[in-house]
Design a protein around this motif. Structure first.
Motif, PDB file in Angstrom:
ATOM      1  N   ARG A 192      -5.072  -9.789   7.481  1.00 40.92           N
ATOM      2  CA  ARG A 192      -5.115 -10.655   8.654  1.00 40.92           C
ATOM      3  C   ARG A 192      -3.878 -10.585   9.550  1.00 40.92           C
ATOM      4  O   ARG A 192      -3.894 -11.158  10.637  1.00 40.92           O
ATOM      5  CB  ARG A 192      -5.425 -12.088   8.232  1.00 40.92           C
ATOM      6  N   ASN A 193      -2.835  -9.902   9.137  1.00 43.03           N
ATOM      7  CA  ASN A 193      -1.740  -9.649  10.075  1.00 43.03           C
ATOM      8  C   ASN A 193      -1.840  -8.262  10.704  1.00 43.03           C
ATOM      9  O   ASN A 193      -0.999  -7.909  11.540  1.00 43.03           O
ATOM     10  CB  ASN A 193      -0.376  -9.820   9.388  1.00 43.03           C
ATOM     11  N   CYS A 194      -2.872  -7.523  10.347  1.00 40.57           N
ATOM     12  CA  CYS A 194      -3.024  -6.176  10.917  1.00 40.57           C
ATOM     13  C   CYS A 194      -3.270  -6.185  12.427  1.00 40.57           C
ATOM     14  O   CYS A 194      -2.751  -5.302  13.124  1.00 40.57           O
ATOM     15  CB  CYS A 194      -4.145  -5.423  10.197  1.00 40.57           C
ATOM     16  N   PRO A 195      -4.045  -7.132  12.986  1.00 43.69           N
ATOM     17  CA  PRO A 195      -4.204  -7.124  14.452  1.00 43.69           C
ATOM     18  C   PRO A 195      -2.871  -7.235  15.181  1.00 43.69           C
ATOM     19  O   PRO A 195      -2.621  -6.509  16.159  1.00 43.69           O
ATOM     20  CB  PRO A 195      -5.095  -8.338  14.713  1.00 43.69           C
ATOM     21  N   ALA A 196      -1.995  -8.126  14.724  1.00 46.75           N
ATOM     22  CA  ALA A 196      -0.691  -8.293  15.379  1.00 46.75           C
ATOM     23  C   ALA A 196       0.184  -7.063  15.164  1.00 46.75           C
ATOM     24  O   ALA A 196       0.931  -6.664  16.063  1.00 46.75           O
ATOM     25  CB  ALA A 196       0.004  -9.544  14.845  1.00 46.75           C
ATOM     26  N   GLU A 199       3.047  -1.023  21.538  1.00 45.30           N
ATOM     27  CA  GLU A 199       4.221  -1.216  22.389  1.00 45.30           C
ATOM     28  C   GLU A 199       5.372  -0.298  21.982  1.00 45.30           C
ATOM     29  O   GLU A 199       6.126   0.180  22.830  1.00 45.30           O
ATOM     30  CB  GLU A 199       4.680  -2.677  22.315  1.00 45.30           C
ATOM     31  N   TYR A 200       5.495  -0.040  20.686  1.00 44.17           N
ATOM     32  CA  TYR A 200       6.625   0.722  20.179  1.00 44.17           C
ATOM     33  C   TYR A 200       6.320   2.204  19.992  1.00 44.17           C
ATOM     34  O   TYR A 200       7.215   2.984  19.685  1.00 44.17           O
ATOM     35  CB  TYR A 200       7.096   0.147  18.851  1.00 44.17           C
ATOM     36  N   GLY A 201       5.070   2.594  20.152  1.00 47.13           N
ATOM     37  CA  GLY A 201       4.719   3.999  20.000  1.00 47.13           C
ATOM     38  C   GLY A 201       4.684   4.470  18.558  1.00 47.13           C
ATOM     39  O   GLY A 201       4.899   5.659  18.274  1.00 47.13           O
ATOM     40  N   VAL A 202       4.409   3.555  17.631  1.00 47.04           N
ATOM     41  CA  VAL A 202       4.292   3.877  16.203  1.00 47.04           C
ATOM     42  C   VAL A 202       2.822   3.806  15.815  1.00 47.04           C
ATOM     43  O   VAL A 202       2.089   2.931  16.289  1.00 47.04           O
ATOM     44  CB  VAL A 202       5.112   2.884  15.350  1.00 47.04           C
ATOM     45  N   ILE A 203       2.377   4.708  14.959  1.00 44.25           N
ATOM     46  CA  ILE A 203       1.017   4.629  14.438  1.00 44.25           C
ATOM     47  C   ILE A 203       1.005   3.593  13.317  1.00 44.25           C
ATOM     48  O   ILE A 203       1.779   3.697  12.361  1.00 44.25           O
ATOM     49  CB  ILE A 203       0.544   5.983  13.892  1.00 44.25           C
ATOM     50  N   ALA A 204       0.136   2.605  13.420  1.00 40.53           N
ATOM     51  CA  ALA A 204      -0.004   1.585  12.389  1.00 40.53           C
ATOM     52  C   ALA A 204      -1.419   1.631  11.833  1.00 40.53           C
ATOM     53  O   ALA A 204      -2.389   1.499  12.583  1.00 40.53           O
ATOM     54  CB  ALA A 204       0.310   0.199  12.937  1.00 40.53           C
ATOM     55  N   ILE A 205      -1.526   1.831  10.539  1.00 45.02           N
ATOM     56  CA  ILE A 205      -2.820   1.881   9.870  1.00 45.02           C
ATOM     57  C   ILE A 205      -3.110   0.510   9.270  1.00 45.02           C
ATOM     58  O   ILE A 205      -2.276  -0.028   8.534  1.00 45.02           O
ATOM     59  CB  ILE A 205      -2.829   2.948   8.759  1.00 45.02           C
ATOM     60  N   PRO A 206      -4.262  -0.081   9.572  1.00 44.26           N
ATOM     61  CA  PRO A 206      -4.580  -1.380   8.962  1.00 44.26           C
ATOM     62  C   PRO A 206      -4.891  -1.206   7.478  1.00 44.26           C
ATOM     63  O   PRO A 206      -5.619  -0.290   7.082  1.00 44.26           O
ATOM     64  CB  PRO A 206      -5.816  -1.847   9.743  1.00 44.26           C
ATOM     65  N   GLY A 207      -4.311  -2.076   6.660  1.00 46.51           N
ATOM     66  CA  GLY A 207      -4.492  -1.905   5.224  1.00 46.51           C
ATOM     67  C   GLY A 207      -4.305  -3.184   4.438  1.00 46.51           C
ATOM     68  O   GLY A 207      -4.063  -4.272   4.975  1.00 46.51           O
ATOM     69  N   MET A 208      -4.403  -3.030   3.122  1.00 48.97           N
ATOM     70  CA  MET A 208      -4.313  -4.140   2.178  1.00 48.97           C
ATOM     71  C   MET A 208      -3.862  -3.592   0.837  1.00 48.97           C
ATOM     72  O   MET A 208      -4.214  -2.470   0.461  1.00 48.97           O
ATOM     73  CB  MET A 208      -5.696  -4.801   2.013  1.00 48.97           C
ATOM     74  N   VAL A 238      -3.591   0.327  -2.954  1.00 53.79           N
ATOM     75  CA  VAL A 238      -3.473   0.277  -1.501  1.00 53.79           C
ATOM     76  C   VAL A 238      -4.765   0.799  -0.885  1.00 53.79           C
ATOM     77  O   VAL A 238      -5.267   1.862  -1.272  1.00 53.79           O
ATOM     78  CB  VAL A 238      -2.267   1.102  -1.013  1.00 53.79           C
ATOM     79  N   CYS A 239      -5.295   0.035   0.058  1.00 53.06           N
ATOM     80  CA  CYS A 239      -6.533   0.395   0.748  1.00 53.06           C
ATOM     81  C   CYS A 239      -6.227   0.504   2.242  1.00 53.06           C
ATOM     82  O   CYS A 239      -5.712  -0.444   2.839  1.00 53.06           O
ATOM     83  CB  CYS A 239      -7.614  -0.656   0.525  1.00 53.06           C
ATOM     84  N   LEU A 240      -6.538   1.650   2.837  1.00 53.28           N
ATOM     85  CA  LEU A 240      -6.257   1.907   4.249  1.00 53.28           C
ATOM     86  C   LEU A 240      -7.563   2.188   4.985  1.00 53.28           C
ATOM     87  O   LEU A 240      -8.471   2.820   4.438  1.00 53.28           O
ATOM     88  CB  LEU A 240      -5.300   3.094   4.401  1.00 53.28           C
ATOM     89  N   PHE A 241      -7.620   1.770   6.261  1.00 54.37           N
ATOM     90  CA  PHE A 241      -8.869   1.827   7.006  1.00 54.37           C
ATOM     91  C   PHE A 241      -8.676   2.482   8.375  1.00 54.37           C
ATOM     92  O   PHE A 241      -7.575   2.451   8.934  1.00 54.37           O
ATOM     93  CB  PHE A 241      -9.441   0.413   7.147  1.00 54.37           C
ATOM     94  N   PRO A 242      -9.759   3.050   8.928  1.00 54.17           N
ATOM     95  CA  PRO A 242      -9.628   3.787  10.189  1.00 54.17           C
ATOM     96  C   PRO A 242      -9.496   2.908  11.417  1.00 54.17           C
ATOM     97  O   PRO A 242      -9.059   3.369  12.467  1.00 54.17           O
ATOM     98  CB  PRO A 242     -10.920   4.603  10.241  1.00 54.17           C
ATOM     99  N   ASN A 243      -9.864   1.625  11.297  1.00 50.42           N
ATOM    100  CA  ASN A 243      -9.797   0.740  12.453  1.00 50.42           C
ATOM    101  C   ASN A 243      -9.779  -0.714  11.983  1.00 50.42           C
ATOM    102  O   ASN A 243     -10.022  -1.013  10.791  1.00 50.42           O
ATOM    103  CB  ASN A 243     -10.962   0.986  13.416  1.00 50.42           C
ATOM    104  N   LEU A 244      -9.511  -1.613  12.915  1.00 43.67           N
ATOM    105  CA  LEU A 244      -9.419  -3.030  12.586  1.00 43.67           C
ATOM    106  C   LEU A 244     -10.752  -3.622  12.137  1.00 43.67           C
ATOM    107  O   LEU A 244     -10.786  -4.470  11.243  1.00 43.67           O
ATOM    108  CB  LEU A 244      -8.900  -3.810  13.794  1.00 43.67           C
ATOM    109  N   ASP A 245     -11.840  -3.194  12.762  1.00 42.04           N
ATOM    110  CA  ASP A 245     -13.140  -3.755  12.390  1.00 42.04           C
ATOM    111  C   ASP A 245     -13.428  -3.521  10.914  1.00 42.04           C
ATOM    112  O   ASP A 245     -13.869  -4.438  10.202  1.00 42.04           O
ATOM    113  CB  ASP A 245     -14.252  -3.142  13.245  1.00 42.04           C
ATOM    114  N   ALA A 246     -13.193  -2.299  10.455  1.00 44.67           N
ATOM    115  CA  ALA A 246     -13.437  -1.987   9.043  1.00 44.67           C
ATOM    116  C   ALA A 246     -12.494  -2.774   8.145  1.00 44.67           C
ATOM    117  O   ALA A 246     -12.901  -3.309   7.104  1.00 44.67           O
ATOM    118  CB  ALA A 246     -13.282  -0.484   8.812  1.00 44.67           C
TER     119      ALA A 246
END
Length: 239
Positions: free
Chosen positions: A48-52, A59-68, A79-87
């Motif tokens: 739930r902090n992945c959207p922020a 803004e910073y030009g870093v790739i951020a992968i949403p995960g848990m 560790v679980c990583l996903f291709p997008n926020l919806d997933a």
């Protein structure tokens, strides 16, 4: 093929063990300052902090992968990583419904802050996120893949909350293609004891709970492109 500097296991202030200074913007800002190409914020049993985080990453030009970082029924961390926020957020809902419910005591365990895109506190999670879920490690790979994600066992060399410490072995029907080792000096013995790891891509992340512990560039991941998909495709490939 390009090489990307990475840290794919970070905890924000949503994790009760995460420092309050581990806000989404602070994490991404530190990653940019260090020169990391790609990061993943992987809070305990929550995305739930992945959207922020992803808003700050733009803004910073870093790739951020949403995960848990999920805590399985065997108390194994993965560790679980996903291709997008919806997933990621769909997986978050699935996991939360299977979390052992116990109220968080902030004085004992710490705060669990949920942040908005302006890096301000938008809410708190009332239930303790570090508890186990009723999701078994057996079948976790297939579950995460059903969300188009990638799973790897976390800090397999640790003496607690790891695949080796809690199960004592790698299940012979496992399908994961990447494993995380905290101390790479232990890798030779780990591979000797667990030959399954010979065919895995071995990565090492900080598991940072404090800004100063975020890993400086040094280790790299090869990828076909500098993107979330590029990183996930690499993690999916047997070594």
């Amino acid at each position: 093929m390009i090489n990307l500097t990475y840290d794919l296991h970070l905890h924000s202030c949503l994790s009760p063990c995460g420092d309050d200074d581990m806000t989404p913007a602070n994490i991404v800002g530190m990653a940019a300052l260090l020169g990391l190409d790609v990061i993943a914020v992987t809070d305990h049993n929550s995305c739930r902090n992945c959207p922020a985080v992803m808003a700050a990453a733009k803004e910073y030009g870093v790739i951020a992968i949403p995960g848990m970082e999920i805590n399985t029924s065997e108390e194994v961390h993965a560790v679980c990583l996903f291709p997008n926020l919806d997933a990621a957020l769909a997986f978050d809902r699935y996991v939360y419904d299977r979390l052992m419910i116990f109220p968080n005591n902030e004085e004992i365990f710490g705060h669990q802050y949920i942040y908005g895109p302006d890096d301000r506190i938008a809410g708190t999670e009332p239930n303790l996120l570090i508890n186990s879920t009723d999701i078994s490690f057996d079948g976790l790979w297939e579950l995460v893949r059903s969300y188009d994600g990638v799973m790897f066992p976390a800090h397999v060399d640790k003496g607690s909350n790891s695949l080796m410490a809690n199960l004592g072995f790698i299940p012979p029907d496992s399908h994961f293609t990447t494993a995380e080792v905290k101390d790479l000096k232990k890798l030779h013995q780990l591979k000797k004891d667990h030959p399954y790891l010979e065919n895995c891509r071995i990565i090492s992340n900080s598991d940072a709970h404090y800004l100063e512990h975020i890993r400086e560039p040094g280790l790299t991941l090869p990828a076909e492109e500098k993107s979330i998909r590029g990183v996930l495709d690499t993690l999916l490939q047997p070594f």
